[in-house]
Structure formats: structure tokens, C-alpha cells
Design a protein around this motif. Sequence first.
Motif, PDB file in Angstrom:
ATOM      1  N   GLN A 104       2.932  -4.161   3.436  1.00 52.19           N
ATOM      2  CA  GLN A 104       3.484  -2.930   3.992  1.00 52.19           C
ATOM      3  C   GLN A 104       2.739  -1.698   3.515  1.00 52.19           C
ATOM      4  O   GLN A 104       2.140  -1.693   2.439  1.00 52.19           O
ATOM      5  N   VAL A 105       2.811  -0.649   4.319  1.00 54.08           N
ATOM      6  CA  VAL A 105       2.256   0.655   3.973  1.00 54.08           C
ATOM      7  C   VAL A 105       3.404   1.636   3.923  1.00 54.08           C
ATOM      8  O   VAL A 105       4.125   1.826   4.909  1.00 54.08           O
ATOM      9  N   LEU A 106       3.593   2.258   2.764  1.00 54.62           N
ATOM     10  CA  LEU A 106       4.655   3.247   2.597  1.00 54.62           C
ATOM     11  C   LEU A 106       4.040   4.636   2.526  1.00 54.62           C
ATOM     12  O   LEU A 106       3.305   4.951   1.580  1.00 54.62           O
ATOM     13  N   SER A 107       4.315   5.449   3.523  1.00 56.26           N
ATOM     14  CA  SER A 107       3.840   6.834   3.527  1.00 56.26           C
ATOM     15  C   SER A 107       4.749   7.668   2.635  1.00 56.26           C
ATOM     16  O   SER A 107       5.946   7.757   2.893  1.00 56.26           O
ATOM     17  N   VAL A 108       4.171   8.242   1.593  1.00 58.72           N
ATOM     18  CA  VAL A 108       4.929   9.131   0.699  1.00 58.72           C
ATOM     19  C   VAL A 108       4.340  10.516   0.911  1.00 58.72           C
ATOM     20  O   VAL A 108       3.385  10.921   0.246  1.00 58.72           O
ATOM     21  N   ASP A 109       4.880  11.233   1.893  1.00 60.38           N
ATOM     22  CA  ASP A 109       4.222  12.452   2.356  1.00 60.38           C
ATOM     23  C   ASP A 109       5.193  13.560   2.714  1.00 60.38           C
ATOM     24  O   ASP A 109       4.800  14.578   3.309  1.00 60.38           O
ATOM     25  N   GLY A 110       6.475  13.409   2.376  1.00 60.00           N
ATOM     26  CA  GLY A 110       7.437  14.452   2.696  1.00 60.00           C
ATOM     27  C   GLY A 110       7.876  14.469   4.154  1.00 60.00           C
ATOM     28  O   GLY A 110       8.664  15.331   4.547  1.00 60.00           O
ATOM     29  N   GLY A 111       7.348  13.528   4.936  1.00 59.48           N
ATOM     30  CA  GLY A 111       7.731  13.444   6.353  1.00 59.48           C
ATOM     31  C   GLY A 111       6.737  14.133   7.251  1.00 59.48           C
ATOM     32  O   GLY A 111       6.459  15.317   7.112  1.00 59.48           O
ATOM     33  N   LYS A 112       6.153  13.376   8.181  1.00 56.75           N
ATOM     34  CA  LYS A 112       5.191  13.925   9.135  1.00 56.75           C
ATOM     35  C   LYS A 112       5.669  13.699  10.566  1.00 56.75           C
ATOM     36  O   LYS A 112       6.342  12.743  10.844  1.00 56.75           O
ATOM     37  N   ASP A 149       6.142  11.552  -7.514  1.00 56.41           N
ATOM     38  CA  ASP A 149       6.666  10.954  -6.280  1.00 56.41           C
ATOM     39  C   ASP A 149       5.873   9.702  -5.902  1.00 56.41           C
ATOM     40  O   ASP A 149       6.447   8.714  -5.431  1.00 56.41           O
ATOM     41  N   ILE A 150       4.572   9.752  -6.100  1.00 57.03           N
ATOM     42  CA  ILE A 150       3.726   8.593  -5.792  1.00 57.03           C
ATOM     43  C   ILE A 150       4.006   7.465  -6.781  1.00 57.03           C
ATOM     44  O   ILE A 150       4.115   6.297  -6.400  1.00 57.03           O
ATOM     45  N   ALA A 151       4.163   7.824  -8.053  1.00 52.85           N
ATOM     46  CA  ALA A 151       4.444   6.809  -9.074  1.00 52.85           C
ATOM     47  C   ALA A 151       5.757   6.087  -8.786  1.00 52.85           C
ATOM     48  O   ALA A 151       5.863   4.863  -8.988  1.00 52.85           O
ATOM     49  N   HIS A 152       6.764   6.815  -8.324  1.00 53.85           N
ATOM     50  CA  HIS A 152       8.046   6.178  -8.010  1.00 53.85           C
ATOM     51  C   HIS A 152       7.865   5.069  -6.971  1.00 53.85           C
ATOM     52  O   HIS A 152       8.458   3.987  -7.083  1.00 53.85           O
ATOM     53  N   ALA A 153       7.073   5.344  -5.944  1.00 57.37           N
ATOM     54  CA  ALA A 153       6.841   4.344  -4.893  1.00 57.37           C
ATOM     55  C   ALA A 153       6.106   3.131  -5.443  1.00 57.37           C
ATOM     56  O   ALA A 153       6.417   1.987  -5.100  1.00 57.37           O
ATOM     57  N   VAL A 154       5.130   3.379  -6.296  1.00 63.27           N
ATOM     58  CA  VAL A 154       4.360   2.282  -6.892  1.00 63.27           C
ATOM     59  C   VAL A 154       5.262   1.408  -7.752  1.00 63.27           C
ATOM     60  O   VAL A 154       5.221   0.164  -7.685  1.00 63.27           O
ATOM     61  N   LEU A 155       6.076   2.028  -8.596  1.00 59.03           N
ATOM     62  CA  LEU A 155       6.972   1.250  -9.457  1.00 59.03           C
ATOM     63  C   LEU A 155       7.962   0.429  -8.641  1.00 59.03           C
ATOM     64  O   LEU A 155       8.306  -0.699  -9.014  1.00 59.03           O
ATOM     65  N   PHE A 156       8.409   0.966  -7.524  1.00 59.29           N
ATOM     66  CA  PHE A 156       9.302   0.175  -6.664  1.00 59.29           C
ATOM     67  C   PHE A 156       8.576  -1.064  -6.148  1.00 59.29           C
ATOM     68  O   PHE A 156       9.099  -2.180  -6.229  1.00 59.29           O
ATOM     69  N   PHE A 157       7.387  -0.894  -5.592  1.00 55.94           N
ATOM     70  CA  PHE A 157       6.645  -2.047  -5.073  1.00 55.94           C
ATOM     71  C   PHE A 157       6.370  -3.078  -6.163  1.00 55.94           C
ATOM     72  O   PHE A 157       6.272  -4.280  -5.887  1.00 55.94           O
ATOM     73  N   ALA A 158       6.210  -2.621  -7.405  1.00 50.07           N
ATOM     74  CA  ALA A 158       5.908  -3.534  -8.516  1.00 50.07           C
ATOM     75  C   ALA A 158       7.149  -4.220  -9.063  1.00 50.07           C
ATOM     76  O   ALA A 158       7.037  -5.183  -9.828  1.00 50.07           O
ATOM     77  N   SER A 159       8.319  -3.771  -8.661  1.00 45.27           N
ATOM     78  CA  SER A 159       9.561  -4.242  -9.258  1.00 45.27           C
ATOM     79  C   SER A 159      10.065  -5.535  -8.627  1.00 45.27           C
ATOM     80  O   SER A 159       9.612  -5.962  -7.561  1.00 45.27           O
ATOM     81  N   GLU A 160      11.061  -6.129  -9.287  1.00 43.72           N
ATOM     82  CA  GLU A 160      11.718  -7.312  -8.743  1.00 43.72           C
ATOM     83  C   GLU A 160      12.437  -6.981  -7.441  1.00 43.72           C
ATOM     84  O   GLU A 160      12.564  -7.831  -6.558  1.00 43.72           O
ATOM     85  N   GLN A 161      12.911  -5.758  -7.317  1.00 40.29           N
ATOM     86  CA  GLN A 161      13.658  -5.364  -6.121  1.00 40.29           C
ATOM     87  C   GLN A 161      12.809  -5.422  -4.858  1.00 40.29           C
ATOM     88  O   GLN A 161      13.342  -5.493  -3.753  1.00 40.29           O
ATOM     89  N   ALA A 162      11.479  -5.389  -5.011  1.00 43.86           N
ATOM     90  CA  ALA A 162      10.576  -5.439  -3.850  1.00 43.86           C
ATOM     91  C   ALA A 162       9.968  -6.831  -3.667  1.00 43.86           C
ATOM     92  O   ALA A 162       8.924  -6.975  -3.036  1.00 43.86           O
ATOM     93  N   GLY A 163      10.632  -7.832  -4.195  1.00 44.17           N
ATOM     94  CA  GLY A 163      10.069  -9.185  -4.177  1.00 44.17           C
ATOM     95  C   GLY A 163       9.880  -9.797  -2.806  1.00 44.17           C
ATOM     96  O   GLY A 163       9.107 -10.745  -2.660  1.00 44.17           O
ATOM     97  N   TRP A 164      10.581  -9.284  -1.775  1.00 44.63           N
ATOM     98  CA  TRP A 164      10.414  -9.834  -0.419  1.00 44.63           C
ATOM     99  C   TRP A 164       9.802  -8.802   0.513  1.00 44.63           C
ATOM    100  O   TRP A 164      10.031  -8.792   1.704  1.00 44.63           O
ATOM    101  N   ILE A 165       8.997  -7.929  -0.079  1.00 42.16           N
ATOM    102  CA  ILE A 165       8.280  -6.911   0.696  1.00 42.16           C
ATOM    103  C   ILE A 165       6.796  -7.092   0.442  1.00 42.16           C
ATOM    104  O   ILE A 165       6.344  -7.023  -0.707  1.00 42.16           O
ATOM    105  N   ASN A 204       0.832  -1.195   0.000  1.00 48.73           N
ATOM    106  CA  ASN A 204       0.000   0.000   0.000  1.00 48.73           C
ATOM    107  C   ASN A 204       0.871   1.250   0.000  1.00 48.73           C
ATOM    108  O   ASN A 204       1.834   1.337   0.755  1.00 48.73           O
ATOM    109  N   VAL A 205       0.528   2.199  -0.848  1.00 50.13           N
ATOM    110  CA  VAL A 205       1.167   3.504  -0.837  1.00 50.13           C
ATOM    111  C   VAL A 205       0.163   4.500  -0.258  1.00 50.13           C
ATOM    112  O   VAL A 205      -0.976   4.588  -0.728  1.00 50.13           O
ATOM    113  N   ALA A 206       0.589   5.234   0.766  1.00 50.50           N
ATOM    114  CA  ALA A 206      -0.281   6.203   1.433  1.00 50.50           C
ATOM    115  C   ALA A 206       0.257   7.614   1.171  1.00 50.50           C
ATOM    116  O   ALA A 206       1.141   8.090   1.887  1.00 50.50           O
ATOM    117  N   PRO A 207      -0.269   8.286   0.141  1.00 50.65           N
ATOM    118  CA  PRO A 207       0.236   9.626  -0.177  1.00 50.65           C
ATOM    119  C   PRO A 207      -0.193  10.666   0.858  1.00 50.65           C
ATOM    120  O   PRO A 207      -1.261  10.572   1.461  1.00 50.65           O
TER     121      PRO A 207
END
Length: 255
Positions: A247-255, A228-244, A187-190
Motif C-alpha cells: 500500500q501507499v499512504l499519502s501523508v500530505d494534509g489532504g489533496k 507526522d511522517i514518523a507516525h505513519a511509518v511506525l504504524f506500518f511497522a507495528s503489529e496492528q498493520a500485520g495484514w496491510i 510505502n509512505v508518500a509525504p
Amino acid sequence: MNITFEEQTVIVTGAGHGFGRTIALAFAADGAQVYACDVQDVALQETAALAEAAGTPLRVRRMDVTDPAAVQTLVDEAARATGRVDVLVNNAGGVLGQVGRPIEEITPADWRAIFAVNVDGAFLCAQAAAPHMKRQRRGRIINISSGAGLGISLTGIQAYASAKAAQIGLTRQLAHELGEWGITVNNVAPGFVRSNPTTERQWESYGEEGQRRLVNNIALKRLGSAQDIAHAVLFFASEQAGWITGQVLSVDGGK
């Protein structure tokens, strides 16, 4: 990190504007066969035109994510045409033109409409895609939630905060159910991004002081972008995220 989606089939819902459009265009640029879906025909054609102009054409289809038959038809079409379904991005959602009101003014229809597009839609699309991914013993499902699902909604809309939290729960549950077939569910949480007409109206409603306060509450002291949101989505869809997964990734500039 070299991320490519050559020969992969990707379905993106809510691709007529905002995050969905940017995500669909990004996958197409990285070589995927993309099915960009939305209920807004004119907006979809604009997405298609942008992809064509970039030399990375994609397929656009009108689809209502709350219609089980329409969802099944689209997913099966993609699987027949390309032989597979690799990535599903459940981006369709939003507040459907609603605004924050006191709880006693909310009708059951108002409440259900927001749940239908944000939660039911993600469920129905995942349900249709899962058998194809199981057959492949590989797949990626990425749900687009919101910071509202982890805290409170800036809009004050009760159903939106609740629906996005429910979508996060669905993400975690499906991750455990589908993991044995090599399917990850994340999950990506913008945070707040000015990405479509709704967020533009929301931004304007804050006025100069409210805008300044919102930005000052972000660690990076600036708003993000749909990219910025698309970058996170492409990472989760990639081979590099195969063991993830789960998870929820907050893409929000830091809160």
C-alpha cells in the motif's frame, strides 16, 4: 493503540536529518534497537546526540545506500549483533542538490544519480534484509516515496518524480514476492514538509504568494511535520498493520 518495538531491530537510512532522523528517534523512543545510517557523518552524530539526550540511545553508521557491499555489511552487522532484522525504513533519497531544468539540459549522470539513491538504494537495502526476515518469517519494509511519485514533482525535477514512482512500483512487487514469509512492504508518500535544508530552500524560493498558494491547496490548510511522517511509518511497522501490504499512504494534509 499501544505501539512498541521492544527487542526489535530497526534500520533507518537517511537518518542524518529530516524524516530519517525523526523516524529513527521515534523507533528508539519506542524501545527498538536502531541502526541509523547516512552518508553525512556530522549529521549522524547530531542524531546520536539527540537520542542520547532523550535517554534512548541508538547506533549510528556511515553507509552509502548505493554501495552494495556497504549495505550488506551494515545489515549483516545488525543481524549478528542483535540476532534479527525486524524493520527496514528506506528513507535515503532526495534530489542531490539538483534543481528543475528543461529536459534537454539533463545529463545521463544527473538522471542516474537520483535514481541510484532513491530506487537502487531501496532495492539494495531490501535485498540485504530479506534473507534475515525470511528466516524469521516476519519483517516490515517501509519505503519513503513522495507525492511526486503519485503525481508531479513541485521541484520540476524529472528524475525525482520518475524515481519515486519507480519506488512505489518496487514496493508493490516486493509485497507480493515476500508476503508468504510474513514480510509486509508498504510505502509512505509525504506531501511537502519543511524538514531539512533542501526543503527550507525550496520553501523560500516560492516567496510569500507561492507559500500561501501551496498551503491553500492542502485540505487541512497547514503544513505537516516530520513527526507526522514518523507516525505513519511506525504504524506500518507495528503489529496492528500485520495484514496491510503493498500500500501507499499519502501523508500530505489532504489533496
